[in-house]
Design an enzyme around this catalytic site. Sequence first.
Site, PDB file in Angstrom:
ATOM      1  CB  SER A   1       6.275  -4.098   1.695  1.00 27.06           C
ATOM      2  OG  SER A   1       6.013  -5.229   1.104  1.00 27.06           O
TER       3      SER A   1
ATOM      4  CE1 TYR B   1       6.314  -3.386  -2.278  1.00 25.59           C
ATOM      5  CE2 TYR B   1       5.490  -1.336  -3.403  1.00 25.59           C
ATOM      6  CZ  TYR B   1       5.209  -2.174  -2.322  1.00 25.59           C
ATOM      7  OH  TYR B   1       4.354  -1.813  -1.338  1.00 25.59           O
TER       8      TYR B   1
HETATM    9  C1  GCO Z   1       2.644  -7.343  -4.958  1.00 26.38           C
HETATM   10  C2  GCO Z   1       1.921  -6.441  -3.999  1.00 26.38           C
HETATM   11  C3  GCO Z   1       2.613  -6.174  -2.645  1.00 26.38           C
HETATM   12  C4  GCO Z   1       1.796  -5.540  -1.633  1.00 26.38           C
HETATM   13  C5  GCO Z   1       2.511  -5.244  -0.279  1.00 26.38           C
HETATM   14  C6  GCO Z   1       2.734  -6.590   0.522  1.00 26.38           C
HETATM   15  O1  GCO Z   1       2.465  -6.842  -6.128  1.00 26.38           O
HETATM   16  O2  GCO Z   1       3.200  -8.269  -4.617  1.00 26.38           O
HETATM   17  O3  GCO Z   1       1.806  -4.902  -4.488  1.00 26.38           O
HETATM   18  O4  GCO Z   1       3.801  -5.461  -3.080  1.00 26.38           O
HETATM   19  O5  GCO Z   1       1.378  -4.500  -2.127  1.00 26.38           O
HETATM   20  O6  GCO Z   1       3.519  -4.638  -0.466  1.00 26.38           O
HETATM   21  O7  GCO Z   1       3.109  -6.322   1.664  1.00 26.38           O
END
Ligand code: GCO
Length: 254
Positions: A145, A158
């Site tokens: 990501s 995440y």
């Molecule tokens: C967020 C998004 C990001 C994108 C992606 C960006 O909440 O900022 O979900 O996480 O999905 O990962 O590269």
Amino acid sequence: MTNPFDLSGRTALVTGSSRGLGRAIAEGLARAGARIVLNGIDTGRLERAADEMREAGHDVLIAPFDVTDEGAIAATFAGFDTAGVAIDILVNNAGMQFRKPMVDLATADWQRVIDTNLTSAFVIGREAARRMIARGHGKVINIGSLTSELARATVAPYTVAKGGIKMLTKAMAAEWGEHGVQANAIGPGYMITDMNEALIANPQFDGWVKARTPARRWGRPDELAGTAVYLASSAADYVNGQIIYVDGGMISVL
Ligand code: GCO
């Protein structure tokens, strides 16, 4: 001269592939000739996705399992062994998002994201690599990501997981490269997916993404397919431990 991007005769397992980025990557690998094993936790949704891909002429199997269930993963690979299904290409795509400030975040929610987005890639990668190493070849593609490089407030678990994906990819390259197995990653930008539905619908966030991205738009899941095919193919046999951003240029500019 054979086509280095041809995936005919190879089988690809794509986790989290009944929809979204995983489905788009599976479609792209199928169009390049690979047999596809779709994965998800909703068997009905998997069957419908498989039927749609078979109607398009693709060779598709399904492997329903929860990527956080180590026993189910081991049983699935044992089933592959029994059925003579050799996974030549593994795409660790399955993931989830959980948006909350850290000061309000329960440890259990933190752990669930880490387990789903990072530990699963290690566990499934380990099962696949044991067999790829024995065969002397294989491709692992981990889905990172923009948050593999940059943090955004309220998505800490995440971000940490995706940062870990980048380094896990390098660790896989370090240990498996000598055995003919290449491990690389793809870093999607802000893509039009169910996971981002709330962000897309938010005019302020939507405006920020468009202003912050040189392409001035959100990405489409199908725009990841070409990079996935490249990394899955013999054209990338000397590419290892890399992360390729498919993000409209966002990671490259202030
Ligand atoms: C967020 C998004 C990001 C994108 C992606 C960006 O909440 O900022 O979900 O996480 O999905 O990962 O590269």
